[in-house]
Design a protein around this motif. Structure first.
Motif, PDB file in Angstrom:
ATOM      1  N   ARG A  53      54.655  35.054  35.044  1.00  0.00           N
ATOM      2  CA  ARG A  53      55.371  34.816  36.290  1.00  0.00           C
ATOM      3  C   ARG A  53      54.640  33.785  37.150  1.00  0.00           C
ATOM      4  NH1 ARG A  53      56.412  39.238  41.128  1.00  0.00           N
ATOM      5  NH2 ARG A  53      57.764  37.918  42.384  1.00  0.00           N
ATOM      6  N   SER A  56      55.022  30.321  35.671  1.00  0.00           N
ATOM      7  CA  SER A  56      56.385  29.798  35.861  1.00  0.00           C
ATOM      8  C   SER A  56      56.546  29.239  37.269  1.00  0.00           C
ATOM      9  CB  SER A  56      57.402  30.904  35.595  1.00  0.00           C
ATOM     10  OG  SER A  56      57.299  31.386  34.273  1.00  0.00           O
ATOM     11  N   VAL A 107      63.791  35.061  30.019  1.00  0.00           N
ATOM     12  CA  VAL A 107      62.789  34.235  30.693  1.00  0.00           C
ATOM     13  C   VAL A 107      62.516  32.984  29.876  1.00  0.00           C
ATOM     14  CG1 VAL A 107      60.358  34.146  31.357  1.00  0.00           C
ATOM     15  CG2 VAL A 107      61.736  36.119  31.978  1.00  0.00           C
ATOM     16  N   LEU A 110      65.366  30.585  30.372  1.00  0.00           N
ATOM     17  CA  LEU A 110      65.354  30.012  31.724  1.00  0.00           C
ATOM     18  C   LEU A 110      64.197  29.003  31.865  1.00  0.00           C
ATOM     19  CD1 LEU A 110      66.067  33.249  33.821  1.00  0.00           C
ATOM     20  CD2 LEU A 110      67.632  31.321  33.455  1.00  0.00           C
ATOM     21  N   PHE A 111      63.047  29.320  31.288  1.00  0.00           N
ATOM     22  CA  PHE A 111      61.938  28.370  31.389  1.00  0.00           C
ATOM     23  C   PHE A 111      62.235  27.086  30.636  1.00  0.00           C
ATOM     24  CE2 PHE A 111      57.762  26.653  30.283  1.00  0.00           C
ATOM     25  CZ  PHE A 111      57.187  26.641  31.551  1.00  0.00           C
ATOM     26  N   THR A 134      63.642  28.897  38.935  1.00  0.00           N
ATOM     27  CA  THR A 134      62.380  29.582  39.244  1.00  0.00           C
ATOM     28  C   THR A 134      62.637  30.958  39.840  1.00  0.00           C
ATOM     29  OG1 THR A 134      61.338  27.446  39.650  1.00  0.00           O
ATOM     30  CG2 THR A 134      60.220  29.393  40.505  1.00  0.00           C
ATOM     31  N   ILE A 137      63.751  33.254  37.061  1.00  0.00           N
ATOM     32  CA  ILE A 137      62.592  33.652  36.234  1.00  0.00           C
ATOM     33  C   ILE A 137      61.763  34.697  36.973  1.00  0.00           C
ATOM     34  CG2 ILE A 137      60.403  32.813  35.264  1.00  0.00           C
ATOM     35  CD1 ILE A 137      61.819  30.189  34.650  1.00  0.00           C
ATOM     36  N   LYS A 140      63.498  38.030  36.689  1.00  0.00           N
ATOM     37  CA  LYS A 140      63.371  38.611  35.355  1.00  0.00           C
ATOM     38  C   LYS A 140      61.943  39.158  35.136  1.00  0.00           C
ATOM     39  CE  LYS A 140      67.525  37.831  33.598  1.00  0.00           C
ATOM     40  NZ  LYS A 140      68.376  38.937  33.105  1.00  0.00           N
ATOM     41  N   THR A 141      60.965  38.324  35.528  1.00  0.00           N
ATOM     42  CA  THR A 141      59.581  38.783  35.321  1.00  0.00           C
ATOM     43  C   THR A 141      59.269  39.996  36.198  1.00  0.00           C
ATOM     44  OG1 THR A 141      58.884  37.136  36.950  1.00  0.00           O
ATOM     45  CG2 THR A 141      58.722  36.536  34.638  1.00  0.00           C
TER      46      THR A 141
END
Length: 836
Positions: A53, A56, A107, A110-111, A134, A137, A140-141
Motif C-alpha cells: 500500500r 503504491s 490491486v 489497478l497498479f 491510487t 488501490i 483494496k489494500t
C-alpha cells in the motif's frame, strides 16, 4: 502382598500418568506451534500488504523506477505467501485467504493501470485518473489489511485456547498424581508403623532380659517374615543363656578390648586422614603452574582440614639475614596484620630463633610463651602457643619456611609434625618444578617467536622476489596507456569536459599503480630514509578517492541489488598536510574497499576530514576518516588486523591491504586509530601531524623542452611500448627509428654510423632477451662515445635508489614514463645548440 510389590505398582501407575501427561503436553505443544506458525504467516501477509500500500501511494506521487521495482518485489513475495495453502486451515481462514487473493489480483490490475497512466504525458486527466486508481488501490489494500489482521487475531485466539487446554490438562493430571502419591503414602505408613512399633517394644523387652516375650503375629510381607525371625531368635537365646556374672566379666573384658581397638583405630584413622590430606594437597599442587597459587592451595588446605589457627609461607635467599613473607592464609590475615607479618614483610633470622629452620631442620615449639626470642614472643602476644616451622628444601638448599601455629599449647602431635615435614618436601619439589616449567615455557616462547619471525621474513623475501618480476611486467603494460593519456590531454584541446576528467582520472590511477608497484619491494627491502613529502589537500584527495572507488561502492553493489550510501563530511579550511598524495590515496582506497567488503547487505560509507587544534589554537593534526556500518570486528581481529598476511576474507583476501596502509602511516610519521564494534561497523582514522611552520609550496617551473628536433633510436622488445614512444616523440617533432630487440638496435646504430647519418640519442629498454640494455649501451659507447644513452626500464626507480647506474648509461627513466620526464631527459642529454 509384599511392600516392595506395592511400591512397584504405585511407581508403575505414576509412570503411566506421567506418560499420559507428556502425550497431552506434546499434542497441545504441536497445536500451539501450528497456531504460532499461522500467526507468523498472518503477520508476514500484513507487513507485505502494508508495504504494498505504501509503495503504491509513493508511486502515485513520484512514479520512480526504484519504487516500481520495490513494488514488484513486494508483490512477488506476497503472491508467494498467498499461494501457500498449508499454513491456514478452517472455513474462516480459507474465506479470508480467498478474499486476500481476490483483492490482491484487483490491486495488481489497478497498479498496472496506474503504471500505464503514468507512462502517458502528464495532464489533468492523467493526474485525475492516477489519483482515482491510487484511491482504489488504497481501498483494496485496506480491505486486505483487515483480512490479514483477522487471520492474525484468529491465530492468536487459537494460541490462547491451546495454552489454556494445556494448562488445564497439566493441572488435572497433576492433581491425580498428587492424590495417588498421598493415598499410597498413607496406606504404606499405616501398614508399617504398627508392626515396627511392636517390633521396637519387643526389642526393648528382650534386651532387658524378658526372653519369654513373643511378637505373636505372622504376615506374608517382609515385616511378617521379620517377626517370625525375631520370635525364633528369642527362643534360641532362651535356650543358650549364661549366668549374669559370667556375662558381666566377659562384658568388661570386651569393653577393654573395644577401647584399645578404638584407640588404635583412631590413631590409624588420623594417620589415614593426614595421608589423604597430603595426597589431596599434592594433587592440587600438581595442577598449578605458578608458585603463588601453589602456596595458596597449601595454606588453604591446612587451615580448613588439618586445621591450624595461623599459617604462612616465607621465602629465604641464601646468604640473606631475613625471611620475606610470601603468602598468608585467608583466615590468618587478621593475625598477620596484628603481628606485622602481612605479605612482603621481612623477618630477621638471627634474632628470632629461625636459624635452625633455615639450616634445614624441622622446628617444633610446644609453648612459644617459654621461648625467649622476639618472633615466638610476637606470636604468643597474639594468643598463639604451639608452633611448627618446616623448611622448604631443594637439593639441600632452603629457599623458604612453612610456618603453622595453634592457640592451644602442645597441640601438635608427632604424626602432625611428620606430616608437615613431608608436606614441606612436596611443596618444595612442586615449587622447583614450577620454576623449571616457567623457564622452559619462556624458552619455548622465545623459540616460537624466533621461528615465527624467521618464517615471516622468508615469506616477505619470497613475496619481494615475485614482486620484482611482477613490477617490471606491470610497468611495461601500463607504459603505453600513460604515454597516450598524457598525449591526449596535451594535444587534443577539443576534448569534452567529461572526457578530459575521465582521462585525468585514468592518469591519476596510472600514477598510483606505478607508485604501488614501486613500493612492492618494501616488503623485503629497507625503504630509503629520504622521503620527499609534498603538500596534500585532504579534501581534494578524499574526493578523488570517492571518484576512483565509485564502481566498488556504487555500481557493483547496485548490480546485486545492494545500496551503499556515501556520506561526505569534509571540513573547510584545512591546512595542507605533508605527504605523498599517491601513497595516501592508495591507502584510503584500500580502506574504502575493506569498508565495502564489510557491508555485504549494504549500508553507509562515510568519508570525513577534520582538523584537530593544538595547545596554541592552531591546527596540529589533519584526520582522515573512512567508516562503515558493516559487520565490525571483535577485539582479537581489531588487534591483529594490521599484521601482514592476516585476513578474515578467506581465499578472497591476501592480508596485505591494511599492512600497506600501516606502512604508509609509519613512513609519514602519522598514526592510525581503529574503532570497531561487532555488528555496528568500523571507523579507521589516519591522523597526520602538521609542521609548526607550514612549508611554502614551490612554484612549478616551466618543464624543460628541447626546441630543435633530434634523430633518436629506440630499442625495446615490446611493440606497444615502441609504438607509444614513437608517437609521442614524433609529436614533438623528433625523427624516431625503432629497433625490435638489443641486437637489432646495435646493428641499426652501426649501419647509421657507416652511412654518415648517426643518431643523436639512443633510448633502450633494460630487460630484453639475448642482448639486454646494458650491452646495447656498451656497444653504442664503444662505437660513438659521445652519443647519450637513456635507459628506460620498469626497474628504473630501484636502479636509481640503489645507485646502480650502469657505466655506459647517461640517465635512467622509470616505466611508465611521463612526457615531461622524457622531454627533460632529452634536454639534459642533448641541449639546444648541440649537433642533432
Amino acid at each position: 502382598m509384599k511392600i516392595a510389590t506395592r511400591l512397584k505398582l504405585i511407581g508403575l501407575f505414576c509412570a503411566i500418568v506421567v506418560a499420559l501427561v507428556a502425550a497431552i503436553l506434546l499434542s497441545t505443544t504441536n497445536q500451539v506451534r501450528r497456531e504460532l506458525n499461522k500467526n507468523q504467516a498472518a503477520d508476514e501477509v500484513l507487513n507485505a500488504v502494508t508495504a504494498l500500500r505504501y509503495l503504491s501511494l509513493e508511486y502515485g506521487l513520484r512514479s520512480e523506477r526504484r519504487v516500481f521495482a520495490q513494488w514488484r518485489l513486494r508483490s512477488a513475495s506476497l503472491a508467494t505467501l498467498l499461494a501457500s495453502d498449508t499454513t491456514f486451515s478452517g472455513a474462516e481462514d480459507a474465506a479470508s485467504m480467498a478474499s486476500l487473493r481476490t483483492s490482491f489480483a484487483s490491486v495488481g490490475r489497478l497498479f498496472s493501470q496506474l503504471v500505464a497512466s503514468r507512462a502517458q504525458p502528464a495532464d489533468a486527466v492523467s493526474d485525475e485518473l492516477a489519483s482515482r486508481l491510487t484511491g482504489q488501490i488504497s481501498g483494496k489494500t485496506q480491505a486486505m489489511i483487515a483480512d490479514a489482521m483477522a487471520l492474525a487475531e484468529r491465530s492468536r485466539q487459537g494460541v490462547l485456547a491451546a495454552q489454556q487446554r494445556e494448562i488445564a490438562a497439566v493441572a488435572a493430571f497433576g492433581a491425580v498424581v498428587l492424590a495417588t502419591i498421598v493415598a499410597s503414602s498413607l496406606l504404606t505408613f499405616r501398614s508399617l508403623v504398627g508392626p515396627l512399633e511392636r517390633l521396637r517394644e519387643g526389642t526393648r523387652k528382650v534386651g532387658a532380659g524378658d526372653l519369654d516375650f513373643k511378637l505373636g503375629w505372622h504376615g506374608r510381607d517382609e515385616l511378617g517374615e521379620l517377626a517370625s525371625a525375631f520370635d525364633g531368635m528369642t527362643e534360641k537365646l532362651k535356650q543358650s543363656t549364661v549366668s549374669r556374672r559370667e556375662l558381666s566379666a566377659a562384658n568388661l573384658a570386651l569393653q577393654a578390648e573395644i577401647a584399645e581397638r578404638a584407640q588404635a583405630e583412631n590413631k590409624v584413622r588420623s594417620q589415614l586422614a593426614r595421608l589423604s590430606l597430603l595426597q589431596h594437597i599434592t594433587r592440587s599442587v600438581g595442577e598449578r603452574q605458578d608458585m603463588r597459587s601453589i602456596f595458596q592451595v597449601v595454606i588453604r588446605s591446612l587451615e580448613e582440614q588439618l586445621p591450624v589457627d595461623f599459617c604462612c609461607i616465607c621465602l629465604y635467599r641464601q646468604g640473606s639475614a631475613a625471611l620475606q613473607v610470601s603468602c598468608v592464609g585467608l583466615r590468618s590475615a587478621a593475625l598477620a596484620e596484628e603481628f606485622a607479618m602481612r605479605e612482603h614483610a621481612r623477618i630477621e633470622v638471627g634474632q628470632n630463633g629461625l636459624s635452625r629452620c633455615v639450616a634445614g631442620e624441622l622446628v617444633y615449639e610446644p609453648d612459644v610463651a617459654e621461648v625467649p626470642f622476639p618472633f615466638p614472643q610476637r606470636l604468643a602476644g597474639g594468643g598463639l602457643r604451639a608452633l611448627v616451622m618446616a623448611p622448604l628444601l631443594v637439593e639441600s638448599t632452603v629457599f623458604g619456611v612453612l610456618v603453622t601455629a595453634r592457640v592451644a599449647p602442645s597441640s601438635f602431635s608427632s604424626g602432625e609434625c611428620e606430616f608437615l615435614r613431608q608436606l614441606s618436601e612436596h611443596v618444595a619439589l612442586a615449587s622447583n618444578q614450577t620454576e623449571l616449567h616457567g623457564a622452559l615455557q619462556r624458552a619455548y616462547e622465545d623459540l616460537r617467536q624466533s621461528q615465527k619471525t624467521a618464517v615471516q621474513q622468508e615469506r616477505l623475501r619470497a613475496l619481494g622476489q615475485m614482486a620484482s618480476g611482477i613490477a617490471h611486467d606491470i610497468n611495461n603494460a601500463i607504459s603505453p596507456v600513460a604515454l597516450y593519456t598524457e598525449s591526449l590531454l596535451e594535444t587534443e584541446p577539443g576534448l569534452s569536459d567529461r572526457a578530459r576528467a575521465s582521462l585525468e582520472v585514468i592518469k591519476r590511477a596510472i600514477d598510483d599503480v606505478a607508485a604501488t608497484v614501486a613500493r612492492m619491494r618494501e616488503f623485503y627491502r629497507q625503504r630509503e630514509t629520504r622521503v620527499h613529502l609534498g603538500q596534500v589537500d585532504a579534501n581534494r584527495l578524499m574526493q578523488e578517492v570517492a571518484d576512483l572507488t565509485r564502481a566498488r561502492w556504487s555500481d557493483m553493489p547496485q548490480q546485486r541489488g545492494i545500496v551503499i550510501e556515501l556520506c561526505r563530511r569534509f571540513e573547510a579550511g584545512l591546512a595542507p598536510l605533508p605527504g605523498i598524495d599517491s601513497e595516501i590515496r592508495e591507502a584510503l582506497t584500500n580502506l574504502v574497499f575493506n569498508a565495502v567488503d564489510a557491508m555485504p547487505d549494504g549500508g553507509t560509507l562515510t568519508l570525513a576530514t577534520r582538523g584537530v587544534a593544538g595547545s596554541a589554537g592552531a591546527q596540529a593534526e589533519v584526520v582522515l576518516e573512512v567508516g562503515d556500518s558493516g559487520v565490525g570486528m571483535d577485539e582479537d581481529t581489531r588487534r591483529r588486523c594490521l599484521e601482514p598476511f592476516f585476513t578474515t576474507k578467506g581465499e578472497r583476501g591476501t592480508g596485505l591491504g591494511l599492512a600497506m596502509v600501516y606502512g604508509m602511516v609509519e613512513r609519514h610519521g602519522a598514526r592510525i586509530d581503529i574503532e570497531s564494534v561487532r555488528g555496528q561497523g568500523t571507523t579507521m582514522r589516519l591522523a597526520f601531524s602538521l609542521p609548526d611552520t607550514p612549508a611554502a609550496a614551490a612554484a612549478p617551473g616551466a618543464p624543460a623542452r628541447r626546441k630543435a628536433p633530434l634523430r633518436i633510436l629506440t630499442v625495446d622488445d615490446d611493440p606497444l611500448v615502441q609504438k607509444a614512444l614513437r608517437t609521442v616523440l614524433e609529436s614533438d617533432g623528433h625523427q624516431v627509428l625503432a629497433a625490435d630487440g638489443g641486437q637489432a638496435g646495435i646493428d641499426q646504430f652501426r649501419s647509421a654510423l657507416q652511412d654518415g647519418a648517426p643518431f643523436a640519442l639512443v633510448i633502450t629498454d633494460l630487460g630484453m632477451p639475448h642482448v639486454d640494455g646494458r650491452r646495447v649501451a656498451a656497444a653504442v659507447k664503444a662505437m660513438a662515445p659521445h652519443t647519450p644513452v637513456i635507459l628506460l626500464t620498469g626497474w628504473g626507480q630501484r636502479i636509481a635508489n640503489d645507485e646502480d647506474l650502469p657505466a655506459d648509461v647517461n640517465l635512467v627513466i622509470s616505466k611508465p614514463p611521463k612526457l615531461h620526464e622524457l622531454r627533460e631527459a632529452l634536454a639534459a642529454c642533448v641541449p639546444d645548440g648541440d649537433d642533432a
